[in-house]
Design an enzyme around this catalytic site. Structure first.
Site, PDB file in Angstrom:
ATOM      1  N   SER A 117       0.827  -1.205   0.000  1.00  0.00           N
ATOM      2  CA  SER A 117       0.000   0.000   0.000  1.00  0.00           C
ATOM      3  C   SER A 117       0.858   1.251   0.000  1.00  0.00           C
ATOM      4  O   SER A 117       1.975   1.266   0.551  1.00  0.00           O
ATOM      5  CB  SER A 117      -0.892   0.004   1.252  1.00  0.00           C
ATOM      6  OG  SER A 117      -1.538   1.245   1.414  1.00  0.00           O
ATOM      7  N   TYR A 141      -2.216   0.247   9.977  1.00  0.00           N
ATOM      8  CA  TYR A 141      -2.401  -0.434   8.695  1.00  0.00           C
ATOM      9  C   TYR A 141      -1.152  -0.269   7.829  1.00  0.00           C
ATOM     10  O   TYR A 141      -0.598  -1.244   7.305  1.00  0.00           O
ATOM     11  CB  TYR A 141      -3.623   0.128   7.966  1.00  0.00           C
ATOM     12  CG  TYR A 141      -3.697  -0.279   6.516  1.00  0.00           C
ATOM     13  CD1 TYR A 141      -3.999  -1.593   6.165  1.00  0.00           C
ATOM     14  CD2 TYR A 141      -3.444   0.652   5.497  1.00  0.00           C
ATOM     15  CE1 TYR A 141      -4.044  -1.974   4.827  1.00  0.00           C
ATOM     16  CE2 TYR A 141      -3.502   0.273   4.161  1.00  0.00           C
ATOM     17  CZ  TYR A 141      -3.799  -1.041   3.832  1.00  0.00           C
ATOM     18  OH  TYR A 141      -3.841  -1.414   2.512  1.00  0.00           O
ATOM     19  N   LYS A 145       1.739  -3.230   6.721  1.00  0.00           N
ATOM     20  CA  LYS A 145       2.159  -3.523   5.361  1.00  0.00           C
ATOM     21  C   LYS A 145       3.676  -3.386   5.209  1.00  0.00           C
ATOM     22  O   LYS A 145       4.335  -4.209   4.560  1.00  0.00           O
ATOM     23  CB  LYS A 145       1.446  -2.577   4.387  1.00  0.00           C
ATOM     24  CG  LYS A 145      -0.039  -2.841   4.240  1.00  0.00           C
ATOM     25  CD  LYS A 145      -0.311  -4.138   3.500  1.00  0.00           C
ATOM     26  CE  LYS A 145      -1.767  -4.303   3.138  1.00  0.00           C
ATOM     27  NZ  LYS A 145      -2.049  -5.546   2.385  1.00  0.00           N
TER      28      LYS A 145
END
Length: 334
Positions: A117, A141, A145
């Site tokens: 991402s 988040y 990643k």
């Protein structure tokens, strides 16, 4: 040889499965259906309902199928949720990925493509972001990643037979042009999906979160990429690794940004529906602006986007939303 797609019953994963099948690949899907839908997996793909950390399921898959590549989409993706429940995101996105990577090594899988991402960059500024930008994730988040990318980097350095591609993408939207798949999540925070729901009467409007960002109109600016172009980028990465290319990390985007207001206005224009829009405070973890420089993916992976047009993305999203109707679980009509 077969390709294992984790999270293949989800939004991006289901489009990846279609891309692989269209290319004549043998496809295996593993998905726990926490957010995915079994009906989204084509009959030509073999489906295992299981978690990626399910040892018995992985044993069965690797014992039954000769897998040379894994394309890994499974995980949690809602940024504000990650701020509220960080340990859930580190467990699902990082710890379980670590287990999957270990099993891939044991099964002598040579190619591993990871759904990463742009959140790994945080809020880098107004210029298009290159892969050399510093890492500064602003949410668990994004951190989850990035930690998985680091694991892949270190494993590839230690194991000569293992190579990976981490594709860092920005805001994914749209649906398969043939309407074979689309965004069908039971709970979505994707702007174009929400706006399409508002335009088709499934919700009474939408909220714009924050109007005081340092952007031209005060709302967040994002690089929106058509999901089918993104699936093709993954296939380019697969071909690149199979041809012996070294491990890489690459941005996937179009290099042009649209603000939340611009997207909302575009959905209203394409749909012809003037739905209600309210303004709300900023959400935690949202960056003001992030736009991709995808030169590396185009030059190194040979990726050529074909659906680089906001109106096209919106039109496909609206058509898919119309097909979904109000069916339970999001299953489309005939």
């Amino acid at each position: 040889m077969s390709v294992l797609v984790t999270g293949g019953a989800g939004y991006i994963g289901s489009h990846m499965v279609l891309e692989l099948l269209d290319r004549g690949e043998d496809v295996i899907v593993i998905d726990n259906l926490l957010t995915g839908n079994e009906w989204a997996v084509p009959d030509r793909a073999r489906f295992y309902r299981a978690d990626i950390a399910d040892a018995a399921a992985l044993d069965a898959i690797f014992a039954t199928h000769e897998i040379d590549a894994i394309i890994h989409f499974a995980g949690l993706i809602i940024v504000p949720d990650s701020v509220e429940k960080p340990l859930d995101y580190y467990h699902e996105n990082t710890c379980k990925s670590r287990y999957l990577i270990q099993r891939a090594l044991e099964a002598k899988v040579e190619s591993f493509i990871f759904s990463s991402s742009a959140a790994v960059y945080g809020a880098p500024g107004l210029e298009p972001v290159t892969e050399s930008a510093p890492f500064a994730p602003e949410s668990p988040y994004g951190s989850s990643k990035l930690m998985t990318e680091w694991m892949l980097r270190d494993v590839a350095a230690a194991c000569s037979g293992f190579r990976f591609a981490a594709l860092r993408y920005f805001n994914v939207a749209g649906a398969d042009p043939g309407m074979r798949a689309g965004q069908s999540s039971r709970r979505s925070t994707h702007l174009i999906k929400i706006a399409a729901e508002a335009a088709t009467g499934k919700r009474d409007g939408l909220q714009i979160f924050g109007n005081d960002f340092e952007t031209p109109d005060g709302t967040c600016v994002r690089d929106y990429i058509h999901v089918t172009d993104l699936a093709r980028a993954h296939y380019c990465a697969l071909s690149y690794l199979r041809d012996g290319g070294p491990s890489v990390a690459a941005n996937c985007g179009y290099g042009s940004g649209y603000s939340v207001r611009q997207v909302v206005d575009a959905v209203k224009a394409v749909s012809g529906v003037d739905f209600r829009v309210n303004e709300a405070p900023r959400r935690p973890g949202d960056a003001a602006m992030i736009v991709a420089d995808s030169t590396f993916a185009r030059q190194t992976l040979g990726w050529t986007p074909e659906l680089d047009d906001l109106e096209t993305i919106i039109r496909h999203a609206l058509k898919w939303e119309g097909r979904l109707g109000n069916r339970t679980g999001g299953q489309p009509g005939d």
